[in-house]
Design a protein around this motif. Sequence first.
Motif, PDB file in Angstrom:
ATOM      1  N   PHE A  95      43.742  31.728  54.497  1.00  0.00           N
ATOM      2  CA  PHE A  95      43.474  31.706  53.073  1.00  0.00           C
ATOM      3  C   PHE A  95      44.751  32.014  52.289  1.00  0.00           C
ATOM      4  CE2 PHE A  95      39.154  32.623  54.702  1.00  0.00           C
ATOM      5  CZ  PHE A  95      38.481  31.570  54.098  1.00  0.00           C
ATOM      6  N   THR A  96      44.895  31.353  51.140  1.00  0.00           N
ATOM      7  CA  THR A  96      46.107  31.487  50.342  1.00  0.00           C
ATOM      8  C   THR A  96      46.406  32.928  49.971  1.00  0.00           C
ATOM      9  OG1 THR A  96      45.768  29.264  49.444  1.00  0.00           O
ATOM     10  CG2 THR A  96      47.247  30.721  48.229  1.00  0.00           C
ATOM     11  N   VAL A  97      45.385  33.672  49.577  1.00  0.00           N
ATOM     12  CA  VAL A  97      45.631  35.048  49.139  1.00  0.00           C
ATOM     13  C   VAL A  97      46.206  35.881  50.283  1.00  0.00           C
ATOM     14  CG1 VAL A  97      43.279  35.885  49.661  1.00  0.00           C
ATOM     15  CG2 VAL A  97      44.652  36.996  47.860  1.00  0.00           C
ATOM     16  N   ASP A  98      45.768  35.638  51.503  1.00  0.00           N
ATOM     17  CA  ASP A  98      46.297  36.382  52.643  1.00  0.00           C
ATOM     18  C   ASP A  98      47.748  36.006  52.915  1.00  0.00           C
ATOM     19  OD1 ASP A  98      43.815  37.610  53.012  1.00  0.00           O
ATOM     20  OD2 ASP A  98      43.106  35.989  54.307  1.00  0.00           O
ATOM     21  N   THR A  99      48.049  34.724  52.805  1.00  0.00           N
ATOM     22  CA  THR A  99      49.428  34.260  53.003  1.00  0.00           C
ATOM     23  C   THR A  99      50.353  34.868  51.958  1.00  0.00           C
ATOM     24  OG1 THR A  99      48.712  32.181  53.993  1.00  0.00           O
ATOM     25  CG2 THR A  99      50.908  32.225  53.035  1.00  0.00           C
ATOM     26  N   LEU A 100      49.918  34.866  50.705  1.00  0.00           N
ATOM     27  CA  LEU A 100      50.752  35.425  49.634  1.00  0.00           C
ATOM     28  C   LEU A 100      50.896  36.935  49.769  1.00  0.00           C
ATOM     29  CD1 LEU A 100      49.496  33.328  46.585  1.00  0.00           C
ATOM     30  CD2 LEU A 100      51.664  33.077  47.824  1.00  0.00           C
ATOM     31  N   ARG A 101      49.846  37.607  50.204  1.00  0.00           N
ATOM     32  CA  ARG A 101      49.923  39.059  50.412  1.00  0.00           C
ATOM     33  C   ARG A 101      50.988  39.397  51.463  1.00  0.00           C
ATOM     34  NH1 ARG A 101      45.091  39.782  51.610  1.00  0.00           N
ATOM     35  NH2 ARG A 101      44.273  40.553  49.618  1.00  0.00           N
TER      36      ARG A 101
ATOM     37  N   CYS B  56      49.867  24.362  49.938  1.00  0.00           N
ATOM     38  CA  CYS B  56      48.526  24.834  49.571  1.00  0.00           C
ATOM     39  C   CYS B  56      47.543  23.685  49.767  1.00  0.00           C
ATOM     40  CB  CYS B  56      48.507  25.303  48.124  1.00  0.00           C
ATOM     41  SG  CYS B  56      46.973  26.112  47.623  1.00  0.00           S
ATOM     42  N   SER B  57      46.567  23.891  50.671  1.00  0.00           N
ATOM     43  CA  SER B  57      45.706  22.796  51.082  1.00  0.00           C
ATOM     44  C   SER B  57      44.235  23.169  50.990  1.00  0.00           C
ATOM     45  CB  SER B  57      46.073  22.372  52.512  1.00  0.00           C
ATOM     46  OG  SER B  57      45.461  21.149  52.851  1.00  0.00           O
TER      47      SER B  57
ATOM     48  N   GLY C 236      36.713  28.925  30.868  1.00  0.00           N
ATOM     49  CA  GLY C 236      37.301  30.253  30.825  1.00  0.00           C
ATOM     50  C   GLY C 236      37.888  30.708  32.149  1.00  0.00           C
ATOM     51  N   ILE C 237      37.895  29.833  33.160  1.00  0.00           N
ATOM     52  CA  ILE C 237      38.472  30.174  34.457  1.00  0.00           C
ATOM     53  C   ILE C 237      39.986  30.166  34.342  1.00  0.00           C
ATOM     54  CG2 ILE C 237      38.681  29.501  36.880  1.00  0.00           C
ATOM     55  CD1 ILE C 237      35.937  28.174  36.627  1.00  0.00           C
ATOM     56  N   PRO C 238      40.659  31.254  34.691  1.00  0.00           N
ATOM     57  CA  PRO C 238      42.128  31.291  34.555  1.00  0.00           C
ATOM     58  C   PRO C 238      42.804  30.255  35.436  1.00  0.00           C
ATOM     59  CG  PRO C 238      41.222  33.489  34.848  1.00  0.00           C
ATOM     60  CD  PRO C 238      40.109  32.542  35.140  1.00  0.00           C
TER      61      PRO C 238
ATOM     62  N   LEU D  50      44.958  29.327  42.812  1.00  0.00           N
ATOM     63  CA  LEU D  50      46.177  30.137  42.871  1.00  0.00           C
ATOM     64  C   LEU D  50      46.135  31.267  41.847  1.00  0.00           C
ATOM     65  CD1 LEU D  50      48.691  27.221  43.423  1.00  0.00           C
ATOM     66  CD2 LEU D  50      48.280  29.117  45.012  1.00  0.00           C
ATOM     67  N   ALA D  51      45.547  31.008  40.681  1.00  0.00           N
ATOM     68  CA  ALA D  51      45.397  32.064  39.687  1.00  0.00           C
ATOM     69  C   ALA D  51      44.508  33.184  40.209  1.00  0.00           C
ATOM     70  CB  ALA D  51      44.831  31.500  38.387  1.00  0.00           C
TER      71      ALA D  51
END
Length: 367
Positions: A95-101, A16-17, A358-360, A132-133
């Motif tokens: 993007f991380t979310v695309d990789t994880l999806r 994760c970069s 309050g950011i997760p 990541l959250a």
Amino acid sequence: MSETRATAPYDALLVCSFGGPNRTPDVLPFLKNVTDGKGIPDERLVEVGEHYYHFGGKSPINEQNLALIDALTAELRARGENLPVLWGNRNWHPFTVDTLRDAAAFGTRRVLAIVTSAYASYSGSRQYREHLAAAVAELGDAAPEIDIVRPFFNDPGFVGANREQIIAAIDSLEGGSTDTHVVYVTHSIPNTMQDASARTGAGYAEQHEDVRATIDAGLRARYGHGLPSSLAYCSRSGSPMVPWLEPDVNDHLEELAAAGVRKVVIAPIGFISDHMEVAYDLDTEALETAASLGMQAVRAGTASTHPLFVSGLVDMVLERAARERGEDVAPVTVGALPAFPDVAPAGSCRMRDGEITGIPVIAGSED
């Protein structure tokens, strides 16, 4: 997806970069992603973009991440492990979310992430935990479970790789180690962020000083005498009214020259690869400053894909996997500071000490 013995319970490793543009049209959109919510005008972004335009609009970070992924994959395979190594960025494709999806669609259920920052601070650790959250929240029930490898500034592989790169730089100078001053360099952060990083353990600056002391001891053993050294900073940004960690490397080189120093090695221990801050702030600006001062100067390589660094990262992956399986495996470190915990303590590495946004976050969600 099958699990292998030494990497269970993980079925993927995520690098994760930060991310970076690949061409000139990418530069301004990339910088807008980096500064989202900070109210920075486009005119200022264009000024910052000149660093990237100087290199044809392409950041070296992407190819360096790919090289690290290849090296990690090869090291895992050499140990008989078939753990897939994925890549996701905070600020640009992929993007991380695309990789994880995509990974989840192929059955990935538990991921161990390596953040491409060795040191614990808001920008080097907590901001990635927020990132990541956010990806997990966007994916919802489809999201894999994610753990994060602890900050690795005092891992023997990371420190050893930097030491070897510094030795190579010293040996390239005329006269070698004689009268050579080592200037260790890292990315500056606001003083408030430094204070927050020290709330639950050694602060950002203290982590670097520990690495500096450990490498200095290695250089003393290598050459039979100590080399003078110091820690400086680069790449500060934002309002000049906000105090950041100092001295700036260019100012520091002027101070050293005024004190009679004529040979320096610039050692970028704060960076794991030769990306934009190294290529522009050090290779371009700092080396030009040194030349203008009549100094003989060379920039040491980063840890990058040095075998010691890659092997050390895989050691940490297997070490963490073993602990997650319930095995009693102690972390291995060098230097005076202990290993940071696998799960971040509550209140650690905020942007400003005591400020609750309050950011997760993950890897310490009780925070």
